[in-house]
Write a protein that holds these residues in place. Structure first.
Motif, PDB file in Angstrom:
ATOM      1  N   ALA A 233       0.834  -1.200   0.000  1.00 28.13           N
ATOM      2  CA  ALA A 233       0.000   0.000   0.000  1.00 28.13           C
ATOM      3  C   ALA A 233       0.869   1.251   0.000  1.00 28.13           C
ATOM      4  O   ALA A 233       1.833   1.358   0.760  1.00 28.13           O
ATOM      5  CB  ALA A 233      -0.911  -0.001   1.228  1.00 28.13           C
ATOM      6  N   GLY A 234       0.528   2.182  -0.896  1.00 21.66           N
ATOM      7  CA  GLY A 234       1.259   3.435  -0.982  1.00 21.66           C
ATOM      8  C   GLY A 234       2.406   3.423  -1.963  1.00 21.66           C
ATOM      9  O   GLY A 234       3.045   4.454  -2.190  1.00 21.66           O
ATOM     10  N   ALA A 235       2.678   2.275  -2.589  1.00 23.99           N
ATOM     11  CA  ALA A 235       3.796   2.187  -3.527  1.00 23.99           C
ATOM     12  C   ALA A 235       3.421   2.817  -4.863  1.00 23.99           C
ATOM     13  O   ALA A 235       2.242   2.920  -5.227  1.00 23.99           O
ATOM     14  CB  ALA A 235       4.205   0.733  -3.726  1.00 23.99           C
ATOM     15  N   ALA A 236       4.445   3.245  -5.615  1.00 20.43           N
ATOM     16  CA  ALA A 236       4.248   3.874  -6.927  1.00 20.43           C
ATOM     17  C   ALA A 236       4.424   2.828  -8.018  1.00 20.43           C
ATOM     18  O   ALA A 236       5.473   2.189  -8.116  1.00 20.43           O
ATOM     19  CB  ALA A 236       5.249   5.014  -7.114  1.00 20.43           C
ATOM     20  N   ALA A 237       3.390   2.663  -8.851  1.00 20.99           N
ATOM     21  CA  ALA A 237       3.425   1.681  -9.928  1.00 20.99           C
ATOM     22  C   ALA A 237       3.845   2.354 -11.230  1.00 20.99           C
ATOM     23  O   ALA A 237       3.989   3.572 -11.318  1.00 20.99           O
ATOM     24  CB  ALA A 237       2.052   1.025 -10.086  1.00 20.99           C
ATOM     25  N   SER A 238       4.054   1.536 -12.274  1.00 24.73           N
ATOM     26  CA  SER A 238       4.351   2.044 -13.617  1.00 24.73           C
ATOM     27  C   SER A 238       3.498   1.284 -14.623  1.00 24.73           C
ATOM     28  O   SER A 238       2.744   0.373 -14.255  1.00 24.73           O
ATOM     29  CB  SER A 238       5.840   1.903 -13.944  1.00 24.73           C
ATOM     30  OG  SER A 238       6.231   0.547 -13.932  1.00 24.73           O
ATOM     31  N   ASP A 239       3.621   1.627 -15.901  1.00 27.30           N
ATOM     32  CA  ASP A 239       2.739   1.053 -16.912  1.00 27.30           C
ATOM     33  C   ASP A 239       3.059  -0.398 -17.259  1.00 27.30           C
ATOM     34  O   ASP A 239       2.259  -1.070 -17.905  1.00 27.30           O
ATOM     35  CB  ASP A 239       2.817   1.868 -18.210  1.00 27.30           C
ATOM     36  CG  ASP A 239       2.230   3.264 -18.054  1.00 27.30           C
ATOM     37  OD1 ASP A 239       1.492   3.480 -17.066  1.00 27.30           O
ATOM     38  OD2 ASP A 239       2.512   4.129 -18.903  1.00 27.30           O
ATOM     39  N   SER A 240       4.222  -0.885 -16.836  1.00 28.93           N
ATOM     40  CA  SER A 240       4.665  -2.197 -17.310  1.00 28.93           C
ATOM     41  C   SER A 240       4.339  -3.338 -16.364  1.00 28.93           C
ATOM     42  O   SER A 240       4.687  -4.481 -16.626  1.00 28.93           O
ATOM     43  CB  SER A 240       6.179  -2.173 -17.560  1.00 28.93           C
ATOM     44  OG  SER A 240       6.876  -1.837 -16.378  1.00 28.93           O
ATOM     45  N   GLU A 241       3.668  -3.061 -15.247  1.00 27.91           N
ATOM     46  CA  GLU A 241       3.327  -4.123 -14.311  1.00 27.91           C
ATOM     47  C   GLU A 241       1.933  -4.649 -14.581  1.00 27.91           C
ATOM     48  O   GLU A 241       1.028  -3.890 -14.902  1.00 27.91           O
ATOM     49  CB  GLU A 241       3.386  -3.621 -12.866  1.00 27.91           C
ATOM     50  CG  GLU A 241       4.769  -3.199 -12.435  1.00 27.91           C
ATOM     51  CD  GLU A 241       4.812  -1.778 -11.924  1.00 27.91           C
ATOM     52  OE1 GLU A 241       3.742  -1.174 -11.736  1.00 27.91           O
ATOM     53  OE2 GLU A 241       5.916  -1.248 -11.739  1.00 27.91           O
ATOM     54  N   ARG A 242       1.782  -5.920 -14.450  1.00 32.44           N
ATOM     55  CA  ARG A 242       0.455  -6.521 -14.519  1.00 32.44           C
ATOM     56  C   ARG A 242      -0.147  -6.472 -13.133  1.00 32.44           C
ATOM     57  O   ARG A 242       0.441  -6.938 -12.158  1.00 32.44           O
ATOM     58  CB  ARG A 242       0.559  -7.975 -15.001  1.00 32.44           C
ATOM     59  CG  ARG A 242      -0.801  -8.679 -15.138  1.00 32.44           C
ATOM     60  CD  ARG A 242      -0.598 -10.113 -15.557  1.00 32.44           C
ATOM     61  NE  ARG A 242       0.119 -10.200 -16.814  1.00 32.44           N
ATOM     62  CZ  ARG A 242       0.760 -11.287 -17.226  1.00 32.44           C
ATOM     63  NH1 ARG A 242       0.781 -12.364 -16.461  1.00 32.44           N
ATOM     64  NH2 ARG A 242       1.378 -11.294 -18.397  1.00 32.44           N
TER      65      ARG A 242
END
Length: 383
Positions: free
Chosen positions: A177-186
């Motif tokens: 929770a609270g982590a920053a994602a990017s476009d390449s993760e499923r």
């Protein structure tokens, strides 16, 4: 002990239809050299070794050689499976490989059986699919409930085995929770969980001296003891500002953590401007050898934009037209279709729309021949 925390290698993945094997091998070579130069004892790979459950042959060969090279450089290796991996395939021969100092943990029954190196306990948590594993654990089918159960079991084992004085390091593959994602993760748990039940709060790991997370591709610190290593190379242009690397953990009287950057084979460039500055400005010279995403913002669509940009930026992998102002920026695809006067206008507009570049002269001739053939066949059917 000195440990390297890495994850999300995604061997076998392509980047906008471009092969990534050279870039991945470049990163692996750096990891191997770091083991030698920094005297690393243990490498932790927290899931998503491969990009899919049935990886291509080249990816399997690359990982096999990576294990050989890392071990030859002086490190033992612990690997857990991620949501992209096949637990069965990745874990093949794992019981024999542990005798060589390679520990591949992909099954939930190994969670409560820590790997112990001197006074360091490694708790290995593979990716746990809620719909598959929740019934076995007797909990609700979401990541929050599963990890709550896992942590209860781990704490019980620490007490039962009297391991309170050890250094406890956990590997896990999940969304904190609270982590920053990017476009390449499923997304993990997409469509199966409500609200934040697919996320795990950082304080759930209280009691661990370090938590080596995988799944998200940006290296980031969730707390002093809970961190993502991120992927060793970029897999989307949303990662162009990332500093790819690993974490180096040193245990002892005090556990310390420091970042180790991985130099990239190619930089990522995200450029956005009118066509002429993109073609002429020295401001963009640095991107000529990079993998590029280029957005052209001219109010009217410039002719031959794709071809001209590709000449200056041969590494252009994604081309976007985003006109600012003017009639074209305000015209939807449906409105353009409505204005088409002939079938050929319709076909050419569709080609331009899906590719973001117009048909070439040769393509126009081929499309015209195909359209004439279809019309002849249709007329014959009508008769």
């Amino acid at each position: 002990m000195r440990l390297l925390h890495t994850s999300d290698w995604h061997l076998g993945r392509s980047f906008h239809n471009t092969d990534m094997l050279d870039a991945q091998q470049h990163a692996i070579d750096f990891i191997v050299s770091t083991i030698t130069e920094r005297d690393i004892d243990l490498v932790l790979i927290s899931g998503d070794v491969y990009d899919r459950a049935l990886p291509p042959v080249d990816a399997v060969r690359m990982f096999d050689q990576a294990l050989v090279d890392m071990h030859a450089a002086g490190a033992q290796i612990v690997v857990t499976s991620g949501n992209h991996d096949s637990a069965i395939r990745l874990g093949f021969m794992s019981r024999m490989m542990r005798d060589a100092g390679v520990y591949i943990r992909t099954m939930p029954e190994t969670i409560t059986d820590p790997l112990i190196f001197d006074d360091v306990c490694i708790w290995t948590v593979p990716y746990l699919e809620p719909r598959l594993h929740a019934p076995d654990f007797g909990v609700d089918a979401n990541h929050y409930s599963i990890m709550s159960h896992v942590m209860d079991e781990v704490r019980a084992q620490i007490a039962e085995r009297d391991l309170h004085d050890a250094t406890h390091i956990m590997m896990a593959h999940l969304f904190a929770a609270g982590a920053a994602a990017s476009d390449s993760e499923r997304n993990i748990g997409e469509g199966t969980e409500v609200g934040t039940l697919g996320q795990v709060p950082v304080d759930m790991f209280d009691g661990m001296d370090y938590v080596a997370l995988g799944h998200l591709h940006g290296r980031q610190r969730m707390s002093p003891t809970v961190r993502y290593s991120g992927s060793p190379v970029a897999y989307s242009f949303s990662e162009h500002a990332h500093r790819k690397g690993m974490w180096l953990i040193e245990t002892g009287d005090e556990l310390t953590v420091e970042p180790v950057d991985i130099p990239q084979l190619k930089r990522l460039a995200v450029l956005k401007d009118d066509l002429e500055p993109l073609l002429e400005s020295d401001e963009y010279t640095w991107a000529e050898d990079a993998w590029c995403q280029i957005t052209v913002t001219d109010p009217k669509r410039p002719p031959q934009a794709f071809r001209r940009l590709k000449h200056r930026f041969p590494g252009m992998l994604n081309f976007i037209l985003a006109p600012t102002g003017g009639v074209e920026a305000q015209t939807t695809y449906s409105e353009r279709i409505a204005k088409a006067k002939t079938d050929m206008d319709l076909v050419l507009d569709f080609v331009d729309h899906v590719r973001n570049r117009p048909a070439s002269d040769n393509e126009r001739r081929w499309l015209n021949d195909a359209l004439e053939h279809v019309n002849r066949v249709t007329e014959q059917d009508v008769k």
